[in-house]
Design an enzyme around this catalytic site. Structure first.
Site, PDB file in Angstrom:
ATOM      1  N   ASP A  85       0.851  -1.179   0.000  1.00 52.86           N
ATOM      2  CA  ASP A  85       0.000   0.000   0.000  1.00 52.86           C
ATOM      3  C   ASP A  85       0.891   1.234   0.000  1.00 52.86           C
ATOM      4  O   ASP A  85       1.747   1.378   0.874  1.00 52.86           O
ATOM      5  CB  ASP A  85      -0.900  -0.021   1.247  1.00 52.86           C
ATOM      6  CG  ASP A  85      -1.991   1.023   1.170  1.00 52.86           C
ATOM      7  OD1 ASP A  85      -2.269   1.530   0.060  1.00 52.86           O
ATOM      8  OD2 ASP A  85      -2.570   1.344   2.230  1.00 52.86           O
ATOM      9  N   HIS A 132      -3.560  14.007  -0.306  1.00 55.43           N
ATOM     10  CA  HIS A 132      -3.837  13.166   0.864  1.00 55.43           C
ATOM     11  C   HIS A 132      -2.700  13.259   1.876  1.00 55.43           C
ATOM     12  O   HIS A 132      -2.938  13.460   3.077  1.00 55.43           O
ATOM     13  CB  HIS A 132      -4.039  11.716   0.424  1.00 55.43           C
ATOM     14  CG  HIS A 132      -4.183  10.753   1.571  1.00 55.43           C
ATOM     15  ND1 HIS A 132      -5.298  10.734   2.390  1.00 55.43           N
ATOM     16  CD2 HIS A 132      -3.352   9.784   2.041  1.00 55.43           C
ATOM     17  CE1 HIS A 132      -5.147   9.788   3.304  1.00 55.43           C
ATOM     18  NE2 HIS A 132      -3.979   9.198   3.127  1.00 55.43           N
ATOM     19  N   ARG A 182       0.526  16.505  12.311  1.00 54.48           N
ATOM     20  CA  ARG A 182       1.689  17.280  12.749  1.00 54.48           C
ATOM     21  C   ARG A 182       1.423  18.751  12.453  1.00 54.48           C
ATOM     22  O   ARG A 182       2.070  19.369  11.599  1.00 54.48           O
ATOM     23  CB  ARG A 182       2.950  16.807  11.999  1.00 54.48           C
ATOM     24  CG  ARG A 182       3.373  15.375  12.321  1.00 54.48           C
ATOM     25  CD  ARG A 182       4.625  14.986  11.556  1.00 54.48           C
ATOM     26  NE  ARG A 182       4.444  15.112  10.115  1.00 54.48           N
ATOM     27  CZ  ARG A 182       3.872  14.162   9.346  1.00 54.48           C
ATOM     28  NH1 ARG A 182       3.468  13.037   9.890  1.00 54.48           N
ATOM     29  NH2 ARG A 182       3.722  14.366   8.057  1.00 54.48           N
ATOM     30  N   GLU A 230     -10.555   4.068   2.691  1.00 61.85           N
ATOM     31  CA  GLU A 230      -9.581   4.755   1.859  1.00 61.85           C
ATOM     32  C   GLU A 230      -9.855   4.378   0.411  1.00 61.85           C
ATOM     33  O   GLU A 230      -9.854   3.201   0.047  1.00 61.85           O
ATOM     34  CB  GLU A 230      -8.143   4.414   2.275  1.00 61.85           C
ATOM     35  CG  GLU A 230      -7.804   5.037   3.633  1.00 61.85           C
ATOM     36  CD  GLU A 230      -6.323   4.999   4.011  1.00 61.85           C
ATOM     37  OE1 GLU A 230      -5.579   4.174   3.421  1.00 61.85           O
ATOM     38  OE2 GLU A 230      -5.928   5.783   4.888  1.00 61.85           O
ATOM     39  N   GLU A 239      -8.834   3.906  -3.152  1.00 67.94           N
ATOM     40  CA  GLU A 239      -7.541   3.680  -3.796  1.00 67.94           C
ATOM     41  C   GLU A 239      -7.725   2.963  -5.134  1.00 67.94           C
ATOM     42  O   GLU A 239      -8.740   2.320  -5.372  1.00 67.94           O
ATOM     43  CB  GLU A 239      -6.625   2.836  -2.899  1.00 67.94           C
ATOM     44  CG  GLU A 239      -6.490   3.412  -1.488  1.00 67.94           C
ATOM     45  CD  GLU A 239      -5.295   2.898  -0.707  1.00 67.94           C
ATOM     46  OE1 GLU A 239      -4.370   2.329  -1.340  1.00 67.94           O
ATOM     47  OE2 GLU A 239      -5.294   3.067   0.528  1.00 67.94           O
ATOM     48  N   ASP A 284      -9.219   0.426   1.283  1.00 65.74           N
ATOM     49  CA  ASP A 284      -8.322   0.074   2.388  1.00 65.74           C
ATOM     50  C   ASP A 284      -8.970   0.532   3.703  1.00 65.74           C
ATOM     51  O   ASP A 284      -8.643   1.591   4.238  1.00 65.74           O
ATOM     52  CB  ASP A 284      -6.971   0.766   2.152  1.00 65.74           C
ATOM     53  CG  ASP A 284      -5.967   0.463   3.244  1.00 65.74           C
ATOM     54  OD1 ASP A 284      -6.099  -0.587   3.900  1.00 65.74           O
ATOM     55  OD2 ASP A 284      -5.051   1.287   3.447  1.00 65.74           O
ATOM     56  N   ARG A 312      -9.019   4.398  12.568  1.00 66.62           N
ATOM     57  CA  ARG A 312      -8.102   5.510  12.835  1.00 66.62           C
ATOM     58  C   ARG A 312      -7.617   5.554  14.277  1.00 66.62           C
ATOM     59  O   ARG A 312      -6.487   5.976  14.535  1.00 66.62           O
ATOM     60  CB  ARG A 312      -8.768   6.838  12.481  1.00 66.62           C
ATOM     61  CG  ARG A 312      -9.181   6.971  11.036  1.00 66.62           C
ATOM     62  CD  ARG A 312      -8.018   6.877  10.101  1.00 66.62           C
ATOM     63  NE  ARG A 312      -8.451   7.017   8.711  1.00 66.62           N
ATOM     64  CZ  ARG A 312      -7.682   6.700   7.667  1.00 66.62           C
ATOM     65  NH1 ARG A 312      -6.454   6.227   7.853  1.00 66.62           N
ATOM     66  NH2 ARG A 312      -8.137   6.846   6.443  1.00 66.62           N
ATOM     67  N   GLN A 346      -5.081   2.822  14.640  1.00 70.48           N
ATOM     68  CA  GLN A 346      -3.918   3.229  13.839  1.00 70.48           C
ATOM     69  C   GLN A 346      -3.089   4.290  14.555  1.00 70.48           C
ATOM     70  O   GLN A 346      -1.863   4.192  14.621  1.00 70.48           O
ATOM     71  CB  GLN A 346      -4.408   3.775  12.496  1.00 70.48           C
ATOM     72  CG  GLN A 346      -3.294   4.192  11.540  1.00 70.48           C
ATOM     73  CD  GLN A 346      -3.847   4.850  10.258  1.00 70.48           C
ATOM     74  OE1 GLN A 346      -5.047   4.912  10.034  1.00 70.48           O
ATOM     75  NE2 GLN A 346      -2.954   5.334   9.423  1.00 70.48           N
ATOM     76  N   TYR A 359       0.897   3.251  15.386  1.00 72.90           N
ATOM     77  CA  TYR A 359       1.663   3.344  14.142  1.00 72.90           C
ATOM     78  C   TYR A 359       3.099   3.794  14.283  1.00 72.90           C
ATOM     79  O   TYR A 359       3.898   3.587  13.357  1.00 72.90           O
ATOM     80  CB  TYR A 359       0.927   4.201  13.116  1.00 72.90           C
ATOM     81  CG  TYR A 359       1.154   5.693  13.201  1.00 72.90           C
ATOM     82  CD1 TYR A 359       0.501   6.452  14.160  1.00 72.90           C
ATOM     83  CD2 TYR A 359       2.015   6.340  12.320  1.00 72.90           C
ATOM     84  CE1 TYR A 359       0.695   7.806  14.230  1.00 72.90           C
ATOM     85  CE2 TYR A 359       2.217   7.701  12.391  1.00 72.90           C
ATOM     86  CZ  TYR A 359       1.553   8.434  13.350  1.00 72.90           C
ATOM     87  OH  TYR A 359       1.748   9.780  13.419  1.00 72.90           O
ATOM     88  N   LYS A 371      -5.206  -1.496   9.975  1.00 70.85           N
ATOM     89  CA  LYS A 371      -5.426  -1.647   8.534  1.00 70.85           C
ATOM     90  C   LYS A 371      -5.657  -3.100   8.122  1.00 70.85           C
ATOM     91  O   LYS A 371      -6.275  -3.345   7.088  1.00 70.85           O
ATOM     92  CB  LYS A 371      -4.166  -1.180   7.772  1.00 70.85           C
ATOM     93  CG  LYS A 371      -3.788   0.244   8.000  1.00 70.85           C
ATOM     94  CD  LYS A 371      -4.601   1.136   7.111  1.00 70.85           C
ATOM     95  CE  LYS A 371      -4.040   2.540   7.094  1.00 70.85           C
ATOM     96  NZ  LYS A 371      -4.769   3.369   6.135  1.00 70.85           N
ATOM     97  N   THR A 376      -9.354  -5.529   3.489  1.00 75.43           N
ATOM     98  CA  THR A 376      -9.124  -4.651   2.337  1.00 75.43           C
ATOM     99  C   THR A 376      -9.988  -5.201   1.205  1.00 75.43           C
ATOM    100  O   THR A 376      -9.859  -6.370   0.853  1.00 75.43           O
ATOM    101  CB  THR A 376      -7.638  -4.678   1.920  1.00 75.43           C
ATOM    102  OG1 THR A 376      -6.829  -4.381   3.072  1.00 75.43           O
ATOM    103  CG2 THR A 376      -7.356  -3.656   0.832  1.00 75.43           C
ATOM    104  N   THR A 412      -4.505   6.389  -0.641  1.00 72.70           N
ATOM    105  CA  THR A 412      -5.746   7.160  -0.725  1.00 72.70           C
ATOM    106  C   THR A 412      -5.646   8.242  -1.793  1.00 72.70           C
ATOM    107  O   THR A 412      -4.673   8.990  -1.832  1.00 72.70           O
ATOM    108  CB  THR A 412      -6.030   7.837   0.628  1.00 72.70           C
ATOM    109  OG1 THR A 412      -5.938   6.838   1.632  1.00 72.70           O
ATOM    110  CG2 THR A 412      -7.396   8.493   0.643  1.00 72.70           C
ATOM    111  N   GLU A 441     -10.418  12.884   6.337  1.00 73.39           N
ATOM    112  CA  GLU A 441     -10.181  14.152   5.627  1.00 73.39           C
ATOM    113  C   GLU A 441     -11.495  14.873   5.345  1.00 73.39           C
ATOM    114  O   GLU A 441     -11.599  16.088   5.535  1.00 73.39           O
ATOM    115  CB  GLU A 441      -9.475  13.897   4.296  1.00 73.39           C
ATOM    116  CG  GLU A 441      -8.056  13.401   4.416  1.00 73.39           C
ATOM    117  CD  GLU A 441      -7.579  12.855   3.081  1.00 73.39           C
ATOM    118  OE1 GLU A 441      -7.038  13.637   2.284  1.00 73.39           O
ATOM    119  OE2 GLU A 441      -7.745  11.652   2.822  1.00 73.39           O
TER     120      GLU A 441
HETATM  121 CA    CA Z   1      -4.048   3.038   2.343  1.00 70.89          CA
END
Ligand code: CA
Length: 422
Positions: free
Chosen positions: A123, A130, A139, A194, A196, A228, A232, A235, A239, A248, A252, A349, A363
């Protein structure tokens, strides 16, 4: 071949006109599994028409002993091209009609399966919009893009064993996430999607022989859609420092019809300019992008009960992806890792630059700060049980010539009741 000569009726708005002819793996009503080519609303059963494929790839055993099209994928683009071309001839030869009508069956009578045994699944994270959106959210005080992002297509190896077919129900995953600042095991409260695009590997490459960007597309079987699914909250707790893991890997979804690059050739576009220029092994020439249009649709359980159709919650484009599939393949093999038939590369994404063109709920709703309003009066930050999400896509903006990638759906089931098992 000419669409006017085709003896199969193709509705004007069909994603599968004569110049598409994607291949898929379907289970017939009698339980047997076969290779099919989609045309309009019907699927052409290659096994039932095998007598007409003399000299082309062995149609008899398109379905391998794993019950998939992986072996066929590995034969390479010439073999795929020969079968696709022969199907086009047969469907445009009126004398074939009496004999081959019985090889066509409505697509809805088939249960479409994951077409290949996905060996390795990678992935990526190749949409500038994105990556920028997520960087700003996670951040807020730093640069949205980390220093490596414009130097290489960032990616991770995902879990191929949980790649599921269209319409597979998705059970809400459980995991460790922070609740009031404390790690707590439980069902995710932030189930997301997501949007994709997937690239399926056909012909293999040799170990320790990197595949250059120029040769990369020769190793592709075709293109599909990938959802995907992402938790969140799980994750974001897990992560760092090694990347996505259980947030994740629970599921999928992959769309069933593999659209060939030959079919997509008329929809090629020049990729966007990369700044700064990329390293030698990632340089490309020519039109390595594709003019794909993608949508996300959502239908809640109560919308379904009230017969309110799904609503489009995102509409976006693929033509300004920062990293192309050719670059992703070149990069993944640059250390000597090789490609195997059935490997799946997902684009990451796909998000656009404007509100409503983002390919994930995190998003679209700004982490839930701006929930989506649905026509049943409810709102969504993330997915609820009973929600059905459908991704769909097509190549080209002219409705009279565009071709479809089809769609892939999944409905959210409540978390498993783990207490019963203790
Ligand atoms: Ca993804």
């Amino acid at each position: 071949m000419n669409a006017a000569d085709c003896w199969v009726d193709v509705p004007a708005d069909s994603p599968f006109p004569l110049h598409n002819l994607p291949v898929g793996l379907g289970r017939r009503p009698d339980g047997s599994v076969g290779a099919f080519v989609a045309i309009g609303d019907v699927a052409f059963d290659l096994g039932a028409a095998r007598a007409h494929f003399d000299g082309t790839a062995a149609v008899d055993d398109l379905v391998d002993d794993r019950g998939t099209l992986t072996r066929f994928a590995g034969l390479g683009r010439e073999a795929h091209r020969a079968v696709r071309s022969r199907v086009g001839e047969l469907l445009c030869d009126d004398t074939m009609r009496p004999e081959l009508s019985s090889a066509l069956r409505p697509i809805h009578e088939l249960e479409m399966l994951v077409p290949v045994a996905v060996g390795d699944y990678v992935d990526f994270y190749s949409s500038l919009h994105h990556a920028t959106n997520l960087g700003r959210m996670f951040r807020p005080d730093g640069e949205p893009l980390l220093p490596n992002w414009r130097q290489l297509p960032v990616g991770y190896h995902g879990r191929s064993g949980t790649i599921v077919a269209d319409r597979t129900e998705i059970t809400r995953p459980q995991g460790l996430r922070l609740v009031d600042g404390q790690p707590k095991m439980g069902p995710t409260d932030a189930l997301d999607i997501e949007l994709e695009v997937g690239f399926v590997v056909g012909a293999p490459s040799q170990p320790a022989r990197p595949v250059g960007t120029t040769d990369a597309e020769a190793h592709l079987f075709g293109v599909c859609l990938v959802n995907d699914w992402s938790a969140r909250d799980i994750q974001s707790f897990e992560y760092q420092p090694l990347g996505p893991f259980l947030g994740k890997s629970f599921a999928t979804s992959m769309s069933p019809w593999i659209v060939t690059l030959d079919a997509l050739d008329p929809f090629r576009v020049e990729p966007i300019t990369q700044d700064p220029p990329v390293g030698e092994h990632l340089r490309t020439h020519g039109a390595t992008g594709f003019d794909l249009h993608l949508e996300v649709l959502l239908q809640s359980a109560s919308m379904r009960e009230q017969r309110i159709p799904p609503v489009v919650i995102s509409a976006t484009r693929f033509d300004d992806m920062y990293w192309s599939a050719a670059q992703q393949i070149a990069h993944m093999t640059s250390n000597g890792a090789h490609l195997r038939p059935g490997d799946l590369f997902a684009s990451g994404t796909v998000s656009g630059p404007t509100p409503g063109s983002e390919g994930s709920l995190i998003e679209l709703t700004r982490r839930g700060e701006r929930p989506l309003e649905l026509p049943d009066g409810s709102s969504r930050a993330f997915l609820r049980d009973g929600d059905t999400v459908t991704l769909r896509g097509w190549a080209g903006s002219d409705p009279t010539t565009r071709i479809g990638l089809g769609s892939v759906s999944g409905t959210i089931r409540p978390a498993a009741d783990t207490r019963r098992h203790h």
